[in-house]
Motif scaffolding. Sequence first.
Motif, PDB file in Angstrom:
ATOM      1  N   LEU A   1       0.917  -1.217  -0.215  1.00 42.31           N
ATOM      2  CA  LEU A   1       0.059   0.065  -0.001  1.00 42.31           C
ATOM      3  C   LEU A   1       0.918   1.122   0.083  1.00 42.31           C
ATOM      4  CD1 LEU A   1      -2.936   1.175   0.423  1.00 42.31           C
ATOM      5  CD2 LEU A   1      -2.539   1.065   2.816  1.00 42.31           C
ATOM      6  N   VAL A   2       0.459   2.379  -0.910  1.00 48.47           N
ATOM      7  CA  VAL A   2       1.195   3.642  -0.700  1.00 48.47           C
ATOM      8  C   VAL A   2       0.365   4.658  -0.503  1.00 48.47           C
ATOM      9  CG1 VAL A   2       2.846   5.039  -2.169  1.00 48.47           C
ATOM     10  CG2 VAL A   2       3.041   2.656  -2.359  1.00 48.47           C
ATOM     11  N   TYR A   3       0.600   5.665   0.279  1.00 50.87           N
ATOM     12  CA  TYR A   3       0.070   6.928   0.399  1.00 50.87           C
ATOM     13  C   TYR A   3       0.828   7.910  -0.103  1.00 50.87           C
ATOM     14  CZ  TYR A   3      -2.737   4.197   4.209  1.00 50.87           C
ATOM     15  OH  TYR A   3      -3.260   3.364   4.728  1.00 50.87           O
ATOM     16  N   VAL A   4       0.052   8.643  -1.059  1.00 45.90           N
ATOM     17  CA  VAL A   4       1.041   9.926  -1.410  1.00 45.90           C
ATOM     18  C   VAL A   4       0.435  11.164  -1.110  1.00 45.90           C
ATOM     19  CG1 VAL A   4       1.439  10.952  -3.725  1.00 45.90           C
ATOM     20  CG2 VAL A   4       1.389   8.398  -3.660  1.00 45.90           C
ATOM     21  N   PHE A   5       1.206  11.838  -0.189  1.00 45.05           N
ATOM     22  CA  PHE A   5       0.940  13.091   0.143  1.00 45.05           C
ATOM     23  C   PHE A   5       0.914  14.176  -0.721  1.00 45.05           C
ATOM     24  CE2 PHE A   5       1.689  10.262   3.718  1.00 45.05           C
ATOM     25  CZ  PHE A   5       0.980  10.567   4.773  1.00 45.05           C
ATOM     26  N   VAL A   6       0.318  15.062  -1.039  1.00 43.08           N
ATOM     27  CA  VAL A   6       0.117  16.171  -1.867  1.00 43.08           C
ATOM     28  C   VAL A   6       0.375  17.471  -1.176  1.00 43.08           C
ATOM     29  CG1 VAL A   6      -0.730  17.297  -3.954  1.00 43.08           C
ATOM     30  CG2 VAL A   6      -0.724  14.849  -3.739  1.00 43.08           C
ATOM     31  N   LEU A   7       1.432  18.274  -1.301  1.00 37.70           N
ATOM     32  CA  LEU A   7       1.280  19.496  -0.495  1.00 37.70           C
ATOM     33  C   LEU A   7       0.060  20.424  -0.680  1.00 37.70           C
ATOM     34  CD1 LEU A   7       4.239  18.564  -0.379  1.00 37.70           C
ATOM     35  CD2 LEU A   7       4.899  20.858  -0.713  1.00 37.70           C
ATOM     36  N   SER A   8      -0.443  20.608   0.421  1.00 32.93           N
ATOM     37  CA  SER A   8      -1.565  21.596   0.820  1.00 32.93           C
ATOM     38  C   SER A   8      -1.338  22.757   0.499  1.00 32.93           C
ATOM     39  CB  SER A   8      -2.466  21.402   1.870  1.00 32.93           C
ATOM     40  OG  SER A   8      -2.744  19.932   2.050  1.00 32.93           O
ATOM     41  N   GLU A   9      -0.120  23.264   0.738  1.00 37.07           N
ATOM     42  CA  GLU A   9       0.294  24.633   0.847  1.00 37.07           C
ATOM     43  C   GLU A   9       0.278  25.182  -0.659  1.00 37.07           C
ATOM     44  OE1 GLU A   9       2.266  28.010   2.957  1.00 37.07           O
ATOM     45  OE2 GLU A   9       1.764  25.899   3.402  1.00 37.07           O
ATOM     46  N   ASP A  10      -0.414  26.475  -0.807  1.00 33.45           N
ATOM     47  CA  ASP A  10      -0.581  27.072  -2.001  1.00 33.45           C
ATOM     48  C   ASP A  10       0.426  28.002  -2.450  1.00 33.45           C
ATOM     49  OD1 ASP A  10      -2.390  26.975  -4.183  1.00 33.45           O
ATOM     50  OD2 ASP A  10      -4.029  27.546  -3.392  1.00 33.45           O
ATOM     51  N   ARG A  11       1.564  27.723  -2.463  1.00 32.83           N
ATOM     52  CA  ARG A  11       2.644  28.467  -2.775  1.00 32.83           C
ATOM     53  C   ARG A  11       3.362  28.198  -4.206  1.00 32.83           C
ATOM     54  NH1 ARG A  11       6.299  29.893   2.275  1.00 32.83           N
ATOM     55  NH2 ARG A  11       7.292  31.036   0.889  1.00 32.83           N
ATOM     56  N   SER A  12       2.511  27.446  -4.994  1.00 35.49           N
ATOM     57  CA  SER A  12       3.362  26.911  -6.329  1.00 35.49           C
ATOM     58  C   SER A  12       2.714  27.551  -7.384  1.00 35.49           C
ATOM     59  CB  SER A  12       3.250  25.478  -6.175  1.00 35.49           C
ATOM     60  OG  SER A  12       3.794  24.814  -5.034  1.00 35.49           O
ATOM     61  N   GLU A  13       3.370  27.242  -8.558  1.00 31.15           N
ATOM     62  CA  GLU A  13       2.496  27.996  -9.933  1.00 31.15           C
ATOM     63  C   GLU A  13       1.283  27.158 -10.107  1.00 31.15           C
ATOM     64  OE1 GLU A  13       7.033  28.812 -10.155  1.00 31.15           O
ATOM     65  OE2 GLU A  13       5.645  27.055  -9.381  1.00 31.15           O
ATOM     66  N   PHE A  14       1.238  26.174  -9.752  1.00 26.85           N
ATOM     67  CA  PHE A  14       0.015  25.451 -10.036  1.00 26.85           C
ATOM     68  C   PHE A  14      -0.796  25.191  -8.479  1.00 26.85           C
ATOM     69  CE2 PHE A  14       2.529  24.080 -13.462  1.00 26.85           C
ATOM     70  CZ  PHE A  14       1.736  24.272 -14.603  1.00 26.85           C
ATOM     71  N   SER A  15      -2.184  25.509  -8.562  1.00 27.83           N
ATOM     72  CA  SER A  15      -2.940  25.605  -7.374  1.00 27.83           C
ATOM     73  C   SER A  15      -2.865  24.293  -6.791  1.00 27.83           C
ATOM     74  CB  SER A  15      -4.186  26.091  -7.617  1.00 27.83           C
ATOM     75  OG  SER A  15      -4.989  24.992  -8.375  1.00 27.83           O
ATOM     76  N   THR A  16      -3.141  24.204  -5.366  1.00 27.63           N
ATOM     77  CA  THR A  16      -3.361  22.790  -4.742  1.00 27.63           C
ATOM     78  C   THR A  16      -4.369  22.102  -5.452  1.00 27.63           C
ATOM     79  OG1 THR A  16      -2.860  24.066  -2.576  1.00 27.63           O
ATOM     80  CG2 THR A  16      -3.956  22.047  -2.545  1.00 27.63           C
ATOM     81  N   GLU A  17      -5.492  22.532  -5.931  1.00 23.98           N
ATOM     82  CA  GLU A  17      -6.479  21.647  -6.517  1.00 23.98           C
ATOM     83  C   GLU A  17      -5.931  21.261  -7.864  1.00 23.98           C
ATOM     84  OE1 GLU A  17     -11.015  22.589  -8.182  1.00 23.98           O
ATOM     85  OE2 GLU A  17      -9.746  24.449  -7.887  1.00 23.98           O
ATOM     86  N   ASP A  18      -5.310  21.964  -8.696  1.00 21.77           N
ATOM     87  CA  ASP A  18      -4.759  21.450  -9.991  1.00 21.77           C
ATOM     88  C   ASP A  18      -3.812  20.249  -9.825  1.00 21.77           C
ATOM     89  OD1 ASP A  18      -6.205  22.850 -11.641  1.00 21.77           O
ATOM     90  OD2 ASP A  18      -4.523  24.456 -11.657  1.00 21.77           O
ATOM     91  N   ARG A  19      -2.678  20.543  -8.542  1.00 25.06           N
ATOM     92  CA  ARG A  19      -1.873  19.468  -8.170  1.00 25.06           C
ATOM     93  C   ARG A  19      -2.466  18.281  -7.809  1.00 25.06           C
ATOM     94  NH1 ARG A  19       0.824  20.781  -4.244  1.00 25.06           N
ATOM     95  NH2 ARG A  19       0.001  23.134  -3.678  1.00 25.06           N
ATOM     96  N   LEU A  20      -3.329  18.343  -6.778  1.00 26.52           N
ATOM     97  CA  LEU A  20      -4.311  17.225  -6.459  1.00 26.52           C
ATOM     98  C   LEU A  20      -4.834  16.532  -7.535  1.00 26.52           C
ATOM     99  CD1 LEU A  20      -4.889  15.648  -3.808  1.00 26.52           C
ATOM    100  CD2 LEU A  20      -6.721  17.178  -3.611  1.00 26.52           C
ATOM    101  N   GLU A  21      -5.461  17.064  -8.376  1.00 31.70           N
ATOM    102  CA  GLU A  21      -6.026  16.550  -9.816  1.00 31.70           C
ATOM    103  C   GLU A  21      -5.183  15.736 -10.457  1.00 31.70           C
ATOM    104  OE1 GLU A  21      -9.124  15.020 -11.890  1.00 31.70           O
ATOM    105  OE2 GLU A  21      -9.192  15.839  -9.994  1.00 31.70           O
ATOM    106  N   MET A  22      -4.051  16.339 -10.877  1.00 34.48           N
ATOM    107  CA  MET A  22      -2.992  15.603 -11.836  1.00 34.48           C
ATOM    108  C   MET A  22      -2.175  14.636 -11.264  1.00 34.48           C
ATOM    109  SD  MET A  22      -0.883  19.067 -13.359  1.00 34.48           S
ATOM    110  CE  MET A  22      -0.988  20.088 -12.045  1.00 34.48           C
ATOM    111  N   VAL A  23      -2.293  14.584  -9.866  1.00 30.80           N
ATOM    112  CA  VAL A  23      -1.605  13.306  -9.121  1.00 30.80           C
ATOM    113  C   VAL A  23      -2.858  12.307  -9.027  1.00 30.80           C
ATOM    114  CG1 VAL A  23      -0.799  12.425  -6.881  1.00 30.80           C
ATOM    115  CG2 VAL A  23      -0.069  14.466  -7.556  1.00 30.80           C
ATOM    116  N   LYS A  24      -3.946  12.549  -8.834  1.00 32.55           N
ATOM    117  CA  LYS A  24      -4.895  11.669  -8.731  1.00 32.55           C
ATOM    118  C   LYS A  24      -5.204  10.880 -10.398  1.00 32.55           C
ATOM    119  CE  LYS A  24      -7.973  13.335  -4.883  1.00 32.55           C
ATOM    120  NZ  LYS A  24      -9.257  13.875  -4.570  1.00 32.55           N
ATOM    121  N   ARG A  25      -5.241  11.623 -11.165  1.00 34.45           N
ATOM    122  CA  ARG A  25      -5.471  11.008 -12.636  1.00 34.45           C
ATOM    123  C   ARG A  25      -4.013  10.297 -12.853  1.00 34.45           C
ATOM    124  NH1 ARG A  25      -7.641  15.668 -16.679  1.00 34.45           N
ATOM    125  NH2 ARG A  25      -9.428  16.295 -15.274  1.00 34.45           N
ATOM    126  N   GLY A  26      -2.809  10.707 -12.385  1.00 29.96           N
ATOM    127  CA  GLY A  26      -1.738   9.979 -12.668  1.00 29.96           C
ATOM    128  C   GLY A  26      -1.261   8.656 -12.115  1.00 29.96           C
TER     129      GLY A  26
END
Length: 347
Positions: free
Chosen positions: A170-195
Motif C-alpha cells: 500500500l502506498v500513501y501519496v501526500f500532496v502538499l496543501s501549501e498553495d505557494r506553487s505555480e499550480f494551485s493545490t486543486e490542480d496539483r491534487l487532480e494531476m496526481v489523482k489522474r496520474g
Amino acid sequence: MYRIKRLWLEKDPKAYKDWSLLLRESKIDVNEKLDYSAGIYQGDRLIATGSYQRNILKCLSVAEEFQSENLLTRLVIHLLERLREENQTHYFLYTKPSNQAIFQSLGFHEIVKTDQILFMEQGLPTFEDYLEYLSRKKKGDSASGIVMNANPFTKGHQYLVERAAQESPLVYVFVLSEDRSEFSTEDRLEMVKRGVAHLKNVEVLLTGHYLISSATFPTYFLKDRTEAKKASQQAELDALLFKEKIAPVLAIKRRFVGDEPYSEVTEIYNETMQKIFGEELTLSILPRIAVEGEIVSATKVRAAYQQNNQELLSRLLPATTYDYLKEQIQSRGEEEWKSSKKLSLGQ
C-alpha cells in the motif's frame, strides 16, 4: 512605562536597525519573510518584538534584562488580536524549547520539538484533527509513503509512485496543501489523482499544515535563497514530525524519495530524513529518470508550459498530466481571447 507599536521594517531604517540588533542578540534569523511586526519600547529603546507571516508567529525576542517583565505574553496577545482581526483562527509558532511553559499558558499546544525548535499551534482545526483524518484513510498494516509537491506531476513523479507501488502492499501519496506553487493545490491534487489512477494500491492524501508547509519547513519554498543550517533545522523538524506522529497512524514503514541533483535544500532534506529515520523507518532514494537523455524535472516542465512547448511537455509528462495541462492552456487561451474582445469592444 512600556508602549507597544507597529514596526514598519521596510520603511523605517532606525526601527529595522533596532529590531535586527535585538534579534541577533537572541540568535534569531533576521531574514524571515514577515507580514506584520510589533515592538515594545521603554522610552526610545526597543526591548521586545514579535512578528507573524500569514498565521505563523515568528521573530519573538525580549531583551535579556526585561525577560522577567511578562513582555512576551503581551506581545503574543497583541499579535493574536491582530490575526483575529484578519479572520485567522488557527495559529502556529516556532520557538525555543525553553519557552514551552510560557506558550502553553497562552493556550498553545506542542506538535513536535527537536533540541533546537519547538513547534506549537493554537486554534482549530488541530493537529489531532489531522491525525484523525489520516486514521480514517488507513487501509492496511504495512505501507509506504511519498510526499510531493507535484508542481506539476511529471513522469518522474509517476515513476516514483509506480516503483513504490511495486515494492509495497500500500502506498500513501501526500500532496502538499501549501498553495505557494505555480499550480494551485486543486490542480496539483487532480494531476496526481489522474496520474496514479491505474495503481489500485495507492491512496492520495493532502498534507494539511503538517508536512513541508510554511509552518513546518518554510525554507523549502525559498530554495534559491536560503541558508543550509536553517534548512537543516527545519528539515529535522519536518522529518521528526513524519516519523513520530504521522507514519505510525498509517503504519508507514518506508518512505520513497527521488535523488536531488539540482536543489541543495531538497538534498539536505533527504540527508536529514536518512539521519532522523534511522532504523525505524526505511528511506528509499531512487535516481531521477531521464527521457531521451534528459533528466525529468518539474522546473523544465513549468518553463515548457509557460512557452507552450507541446513537444517537450509530451516527452516529460505522463499522458494524464499532458492532457490536463493542455485543457488548462486551451482554457487560458479562451479567457485571453475573451478579454481581448472585451477590450476591443470597449467593455
